[in-house]
Design a protein around this motif. Structure first.
Motif, mmCIF file in Angstrom:
data_model
loop_
_atom_site.group_PDB
_atom_site.id
_atom_site.type_symbol
_atom_site.label_atom_id
_atom_site.label_comp_id
_atom_site.label_asym_id
_atom_site.label_seq_id
_atom_site.Cartn_x
_atom_site.Cartn_y
_atom_site.Cartn_z
ATOM 1 N N THR A 5 0.833 -1.201 0.000
ATOM 2 C CA THR A 5 0.000 0.000 0.000
ATOM 3 C C THR A 5 0.868 1.250 0.000
ATOM 4 O O THR A 5 2.030 1.228 0.405
ATOM 5 C CB THR A 5 -0.902 0.040 1.251
ATOM 6 N N LEU A 6 0.269 2.333 -0.455
ATOM 7 C CA LEU A 6 0.912 3.635 -0.458
ATOM 8 C C LEU A 6 -0.185 4.675 -0.293
ATOM 9 O O LEU A 6 -1.196 4.640 -0.991
ATOM 10 C CB LEU A 6 1.659 3.837 -1.778
ATOM 11 N N CYS A 7 0.015 5.608 0.652
ATOM 12 C CA CYS A 7 -1.009 6.609 0.936
ATOM 13 C C CYS A 7 -0.362 7.981 1.082
ATOM 14 O O CYS A 7 0.709 8.114 1.691
ATOM 15 C CB CYS A 7 -1.743 6.240 2.227
ATOM 16 N N PHE A 8 -1.031 8.978 0.528
ATOM 17 C CA PHE A 8 -0.563 10.361 0.605
ATOM 18 C C PHE A 8 -1.641 11.215 1.245
ATOM 19 O O PHE A 8 -2.783 11.223 0.779
ATOM 20 C CB PHE A 8 -0.251 10.898 -0.792
ATOM 21 N N LEU A 9 -1.287 11.938 2.300
ATOM 22 C CA LEU A 9 -2.194 12.914 2.880
ATOM 23 C C LEU A 9 -2.205 14.129 1.964
ATOM 24 O O LEU A 9 -1.152 14.560 1.482
ATOM 25 C CB LEU A 9 -1.734 13.318 4.284
ATOM 26 N N MET A 10 -3.401 14.650 1.716
ATOM 27 C CA MET A 10 -3.577 15.774 0.811
ATOM 28 C C MET A 10 -4.301 16.899 1.546
ATOM 29 O O MET A 10 -5.262 16.652 2.266
ATOM 30 C CB MET A 10 -4.407 15.351 -0.405
ATOM 31 N N ILE A 15 0.850 18.175 -0.441
ATOM 32 C CA ILE A 15 0.894 16.726 -0.268
ATOM 33 C C ILE A 15 1.933 16.420 0.810
ATOM 34 O O ILE A 15 2.984 17.064 0.866
ATOM 35 C CB ILE A 15 1.245 16.021 -1.605
ATOM 36 N N LEU A 16 1.608 15.464 1.660
ATOM 37 C CA LEU A 16 2.547 15.058 2.701
ATOM 38 C C LEU A 16 3.403 13.907 2.174
ATOM 39 O O LEU A 16 2.876 12.869 1.782
ATOM 40 C CB LEU A 16 1.824 14.612 3.971
ATOM 41 N N LEU A 17 4.701 14.138 2.156
ATOM 42 C CA LEU A 17 5.657 13.081 1.846
ATOM 43 C C LEU A 17 6.424 12.771 3.119
ATOM 44 O O LEU A 17 6.502 13.597 4.026
ATOM 45 C CB LEU A 17 6.631 13.523 0.755
ATOM 46 N N ALA A 18 6.978 11.583 3.180
ATOM 47 C CA ALA A 18 7.769 11.201 4.346
ATOM 48 C C ALA A 18 9.091 10.619 3.862
ATOM 49 O O ALA A 18 9.114 9.792 2.947
ATOM 50 C CB ALA A 18 7.008 10.188 5.197
ATOM 51 N N LYS A 19 10.180 11.074 4.464
ATOM 52 C CA LYS A 19 11.503 10.574 4.103
ATOM 53 C C LYS A 19 11.770 9.309 4.899
ATOM 54 O O LYS A 19 11.672 9.280 6.122
ATOM 55 C CB LYS A 19 12.590 11.605 4.370
ATOM 56 N N PHE A 106 4.678 19.369 1.088
ATOM 57 C CA PHE A 106 5.213 19.960 -0.134
ATOM 58 C C PHE A 106 4.050 20.492 -0.959
ATOM 59 O O PHE A 106 2.999 19.858 -1.042
ATOM 60 C CB PHE A 106 5.949 18.918 -0.995
ATOM 61 N N PHE A 107 4.256 21.659 -1.584
ATOM 62 C CA PHE A 107 3.298 22.109 -2.593
ATOM 63 C C PHE A 107 3.470 21.223 -3.819
ATOM 64 O O PHE A 107 4.572 20.745 -4.104
ATOM 65 C CB PHE A 107 3.535 23.582 -2.950
ATOM 66 N N HIS A 108 2.382 21.014 -4.557
ATOM 67 C CA HIS A 108 2.422 20.133 -5.732
ATOM 68 C C HIS A 108 3.532 20.528 -6.707
ATOM 69 O O HIS A 108 4.174 19.661 -7.301
ATOM 70 C CB HIS A 108 1.076 20.131 -6.448
ATOM 71 N N HIS A 109 3.744 21.818 -6.879
ATOM 72 C CA HIS A 109 4.740 22.276 -7.859
ATOM 73 C C HIS A 109 6.175 22.173 -7.319
ATOM 74 O O HIS A 109 7.113 22.510 -8.032
ATOM 75 C CB HIS A 109 4.427 23.708 -8.320
#
Length: 155
Positions: A5-10, A15-19, A106-109
């Motif tokens: 699975t892969l999930c992104f908070l929006m 968008i929330l990314l995690a390192k 992160f902003f989408h751009h």
């Protein structure tokens, strides 16, 4: 083929990314997610992983399935996986750093594609624009080079 699975908070145009801090994919920005456990549905796995990796809670009816991608690794069949990708726009709690992941908005751009998996720059535009999609990626044995891929919008 393993299911993952892969999930992104929006949040609007963010968008929330995690390192990833350890294990497979260390140093890369990604969504939260992982392998399913026995007797677990895909949606239950998404929510469990989000809780474990960034400390947020939500429920299945808030998950929005965006698509699925099959990944194949030349000579490493045990790495092959089908990843189910979700967006989550409503949750409880603030995303928190864990032993495994360090989250950041992160902003989408401003997507950090140079610090993400090579395939992300090909399918992420579908995701960010709200399109549903499916696809396949074929990698070299070590997973560093995409040999071929196909991504398509589904309706």
């Amino acid at each position: 083929m393993r299911i993952a699975t892969l999930c992104f908070l929006m949040d609007g145009d963010k968008i929330l990314l995690a390192k990833k801090k350890r294990g497979f994919g260390v140093g890369k920005w990604n969504g939260v997610g992982g392998k399913m456990q026995e007797e677990e549905t895909i949606e239950q796995a998404v929510l469990r992983e989000a809780k474990e990796e960034i400390g947020i809670d939500s429920c299945e009816d808030r998950l929005e399935k965006a698509g699925s991608i099959k990944f194949y690794f030349n000579g490493k069949e045990d790495w092959n996986q089908e990843v189910h990708i979700y967006a989550l726009k409503k949750w409880e709690g603030e995303p928190q750093e864990s032993e495994e992941m360090s989250p950041k908005w992160f902003f989408h751009h401003e997507m950090p594609f140079d610090e993400m998996w090579a395939d992300d720059r090909h399918w992420m535009p579908y995701f960010l624009s709200g399109k549903r999609f499916e696809g396949e990626f074929y990698f070299t044995e070590d997973g560093s080079v995409i040999e071929k891929f196909d991504i398509r919008e589904i309706f």
